[in-house]
Design an enzyme around this catalytic site. Structure first.
Site, PDB file in Angstrom:
ATOM      1  N   TYR A  26       0.780  -1.203   0.157  1.00 42.83           N
ATOM      2  CA  TYR A  26      -0.246  -0.513  -0.054  1.00 42.83           C
ATOM      3  C   TYR A  26       0.827   1.337   0.002  1.00 42.83           C
ATOM      4  O   TYR A  26       0.166   2.001  -0.730  1.00 42.83           O
ATOM      5  CB  TYR A  26      -0.911  -0.304   1.404  1.00 42.83           C
ATOM      6  CG  TYR A  26      -2.074   1.105   1.466  1.00 42.83           C
ATOM      7  CD1 TYR A  26      -2.495   1.105   0.658  1.00 42.83           C
ATOM      8  CD2 TYR A  26      -1.537   2.199   1.936  1.00 42.83           C
ATOM      9  CE1 TYR A  26      -3.662   2.343   0.705  1.00 42.83           C
ATOM     10  CE2 TYR A  26      -2.257   3.688   2.283  1.00 42.83           C
ATOM     11  CZ  TYR A  26      -3.644   3.518   1.521  1.00 42.83           C
ATOM     12  OH  TYR A  26      -3.646   4.732   1.944  1.00 42.83           O
ATOM     13  N   GLU A  27       1.634   1.220   0.417  1.00 45.64           N
ATOM     14  CA  GLU A  27       2.622   2.661   0.928  1.00 45.64           C
ATOM     15  C   GLU A  27       3.671   2.397   0.120  1.00 45.64           C
ATOM     16  O   GLU A  27       4.983   2.760  -0.223  1.00 45.64           O
ATOM     17  CB  GLU A  27       3.523   2.319   1.887  1.00 45.64           C
ATOM     18  CG  GLU A  27       2.741   3.331   3.070  1.00 45.64           C
ATOM     19  CD  GLU A  27       3.352   2.435   4.856  1.00 45.64           C
ATOM     20  OE1 GLU A  27       4.212   2.215   4.705  1.00 45.64           O
ATOM     21  OE2 GLU A  27       2.504   3.155   5.339  1.00 45.64           O
ATOM     22  N   GLU A  83       4.640   1.867  14.995  1.00 50.81           N
ATOM     23  CA  GLU A  83       5.287   1.720  14.347  1.00 50.81           C
ATOM     24  C   GLU A  83       4.414   1.410  13.319  1.00 50.81           C
ATOM     25  O   GLU A  83       4.745   1.581  12.324  1.00 50.81           O
ATOM     26  CB  GLU A  83       6.450   0.274  14.505  1.00 50.81           C
ATOM     27  CG  GLU A  83       7.426   0.228  13.657  1.00 50.81           C
ATOM     28  CD  GLU A  83       8.346   0.932  13.060  1.00 50.81           C
ATOM     29  OE1 GLU A  83       8.858   0.543  11.252  1.00 50.81           O
ATOM     30  OE2 GLU A  83       8.882   1.971  13.931  1.00 50.81           O
ATOM     31  N   VAL A  87      -5.045  -1.833   9.005  1.00 54.51           N
ATOM     32  CA  VAL A  87      -6.075  -2.458   8.833  1.00 54.51           C
ATOM     33  C   VAL A  87      -6.413  -2.971   7.475  1.00 54.51           C
ATOM     34  O   VAL A  87      -6.958  -2.172   6.603  1.00 54.51           O
ATOM     35  CB  VAL A  87      -7.665  -1.539   9.607  1.00 54.51           C
ATOM     36  CG1 VAL A  87      -9.059  -2.485   9.335  1.00 54.51           C
ATOM     37  CG2 VAL A  87      -7.312  -1.338  10.895  1.00 54.51           C
ATOM     38  N   TYR A 131      -6.205  10.696  11.368  1.00 46.83           N
ATOM     39  CA  TYR A 131      -5.333  11.248  12.243  1.00 46.83           C
ATOM     40  C   TYR A 131      -6.032  12.839  12.748  1.00 46.83           C
ATOM     41  O   TYR A 131      -6.286  12.819  14.654  1.00 46.83           O
ATOM     42  CB  TYR A 131      -4.372  11.394  12.179  1.00 46.83           C
ATOM     43  CG  TYR A 131      -3.235   9.375  12.162  1.00 46.83           C
ATOM     44  CD1 TYR A 131      -3.811   8.525  13.464  1.00 46.83           C
ATOM     45  CD2 TYR A 131      -3.079   9.601  10.923  1.00 46.83           C
ATOM     46  CE1 TYR A 131      -3.394   7.441  13.316  1.00 46.83           C
ATOM     47  CE2 TYR A 131      -2.306   8.563  10.962  1.00 46.83           C
ATOM     48  CZ  TYR A 131      -2.471   7.464  11.734  1.00 46.83           C
ATOM     49  OH  TYR A 131      -1.369   5.838  11.596  1.00 46.83           O
TER      50      TYR A 131
END
Length: 154
Positions: A26-27, A83, A87, A131
């Protein structure tokens, strides 16, 4: 969904590593995951434990986790460092992340740490929006720095 949050156990490590690979994909950095299952298990459950985690289960299947450790800031004291927080895609938007994140916040309170810190990629709008619901302070102006094992051995 019937979500249960619990402390991670050694037996969870293979599934956690699967989710770590999912997060790296995903990153946009799947090649960056180089830790072995043995190293991962040892770091969490061996003689010199360095991480702890909470897992979210739905019908006995881990659908998310929050992995953290304690870091020390000379400015702030002991802080919980989150870290990895993931989900699975099919469970996002169903309150699983909220349960996990609030469990980590409670751990920070219970241990009387001076705060909780983590990183988020600047392009990850869903995470940033999540966030922001907690009024998290997102810092600008810091660059990540690192040395690889290979660089250190040179």
């Amino acid at each position: 969904m019937s979500i249960t949050i619990r402390v991670a156990e050694r037996e969870d490590c293979p599934r956690l590593l699967e989710l770590i690979h999912e997060l790296a994909l995903y990153e946009k950095a799947p090649q960056e995951v180089t830790v072995t299952i043995a190293e991962f298990e040892d770091a969490g459950f061996g003689e010199n434990k360095v991480w702890k985690a909470f897992v979210a289960e739905d019908n006995n299947r881990i659908v998310g986790f929050a992995l953290y450790y304690v870091r020390y800031s000379t400015w702030k004291g002991c802080r919980l460092y989150l870290e990895d927080f993931i989900v699975t895609e099919e469970c996002r938007g169903k309150g699983v992340g909220k349960l996990l994140f609030e469990t980590v916040i409670q751990e920070t309170k219970d241990k009387n740490y001076s705060g909780m810190v983590w990183q988020v990629l600047d392009w990850n709008e869903p995470a940033i929006n999540f966030y922001n619901k907690y009024a998290a302070h997102l810092e600008a102006g810091w660059l990540n720095a690192s040395l690889s094992k290979e660089q250190i051995l040179k």
